[in-house]
Write a protein that holds these residues in place. Structure first.
Motif, PDB file in Angstrom:
ATOM      1  N   LEU A 147      55.088 110.924  65.479  1.00 10.17           N
ATOM      2  CA  LEU A 147      55.117 111.505  66.735  1.00 10.17           C
ATOM      3  C   LEU A 147      56.218 112.273  67.030  1.00 10.17           C
ATOM      4  O   LEU A 147      56.350 113.875  66.885  1.00 10.17           O
ATOM      5  N   LEU A 148      57.736 111.662  66.519  1.00 12.29           N
ATOM      6  CA  LEU A 148      58.523 112.708  67.618  1.00 12.29           C
ATOM      7  C   LEU A 148      58.863 113.269  65.820  1.00 12.29           C
ATOM      8  O   LEU A 148      59.238 115.021  66.159  1.00 12.29           O
ATOM      9  N   GLN A 202      59.143 117.924  65.873  1.00 11.54           N
ATOM     10  CA  GLN A 202      60.843 118.532  64.922  1.00 11.54           C
ATOM     11  C   GLN A 202      60.213 119.730  64.267  1.00 11.54           C
ATOM     12  O   GLN A 202      60.403 120.363  64.211  1.00 11.54           O
ATOM     13  N   SER A 203      58.857 118.831  63.261  1.00 11.69           N
ATOM     14  CA  SER A 203      58.631 120.390  61.895  1.00 11.69           C
ATOM     15  C   SER A 203      58.290 121.258  62.907  1.00 11.69           C
ATOM     16  O   SER A 203      57.734 121.978  62.421  1.00 11.69           O
ATOM     17  N   ILE A 204      56.927 121.525  64.150  1.00 11.63           N
ATOM     18  CA  ILE A 204      56.477 122.440  65.327  1.00 11.63           C
ATOM     19  C   ILE A 204      57.902 123.167  65.536  1.00 11.63           C
ATOM     20  O   ILE A 204      57.622 124.462  65.252  1.00 11.63           O
ATOM     21  N   VAL A 264      60.598 123.865  64.454  1.00 11.57           N
ATOM     22  CA  VAL A 264      61.116 124.566  63.679  1.00 11.57           C
ATOM     23  C   VAL A 264      60.177 125.274  63.254  1.00 11.57           C
ATOM     24  O   VAL A 264      60.856 126.574  63.044  1.00 11.57           O
ATOM     25  N   ALA A 265      59.002 125.446  62.699  1.00 10.73           N
ATOM     26  CA  ALA A 265      57.815 126.229  62.673  1.00 10.73           C
ATOM     27  C   ALA A 265      57.732 127.184  63.673  1.00 10.73           C
ATOM     28  O   ALA A 265      58.102 128.088  63.247  1.00 10.73           O
ATOM     29  N   LEU A 266      58.048 126.751  64.957  1.00 13.12           N
ATOM     30  CA  LEU A 266      57.878 128.289  66.087  1.00 13.12           C
ATOM     31  C   LEU A 266      59.676 128.868  65.664  1.00 13.12           C
ATOM     32  O   LEU A 266      59.189 130.287  65.811  1.00 13.12           O
ATOM     33  N   ARG A 267      60.856 128.085  65.894  1.00 12.35           N
ATOM     34  CA  ARG A 267      61.911 128.714  65.165  1.00 12.35           C
ATOM     35  C   ARG A 267      61.776 129.961  64.448  1.00 12.35           C
ATOM     36  O   ARG A 267      62.572 131.289  64.679  1.00 12.35           O
ATOM     37  N   HIS A 268      60.979 129.513  63.386  1.00 14.40           N
ATOM     38  CA  HIS A 268      61.149 130.900  62.382  1.00 14.40           C
ATOM     39  C   HIS A 268      60.057 131.537  62.380  1.00 14.40           C
ATOM     40  O   HIS A 268      60.525 132.761  61.979  1.00 14.40           O
TER      41      HIS A 268
END
Length: 124
Positions: free
Chosen positions: A27-28, A32-34, A36-40
């Motif tokens: 889950l962590l 983290q991948s979510i 990164v996606a939001l930042r991009h």
């Protein structure tokens, strides 16, 4: 005669703790991948707005005289973002009546300055 009752069904406490640990790590990683996606996605929104601003300024530059440096503020994602716009013109020579027009739009996102530049030619 002694009878021992041994149950082999169910999970032990150690198995449950290990399963929870593996699930938590998974889950962590997903969180983290979510992030990164939001930042991009935010960076792409800012870049898209800068490109639109550069094209708008280029159209203004083609039609009218201009100041060389301006600041534009645009609404992006509910907040204001400042862009620095630099417009330049350069004559391509004495014998030709053509000039090169350049618009550079700079912005800062996450402590990184990025610039988008477009150019065109105009007969005067």
């Amino acid at each position: 005669m002694t009878a021992s009752l041994k149950s082999s069904s169910g999970f032990t406490l150690i198995e449950m703790v290990m399963a929870m640990l593996v699930l938590s790590v998974g889950l962590l990683g997903l969180l983290q991948s979510i992030q990164v996606a939001l930042r991009h996605e935010q960076g792409n929104k800012v870049r898209e707005e800068a490109v639109l601003l550069a094209e708008e300024q280029m159209n203004v530059l083609r039609l009218n005289p201009f100041d060389t440096h301006t600041t534009a503020t645009r609404m992006i994602g509910g907040g204001l973002k400042k862009f620095s716009v630099v417009r330049t013109t350069r004559s391509l020579g004495e014998t030709t009546s053509t000039s090169q027009l350049t618009v550079s739009v700079s912005w800062q996102f996450r402590n990184l300055t990025t610039t988008h530049q477009i150019s065109t030619f105009k007969k005067i």
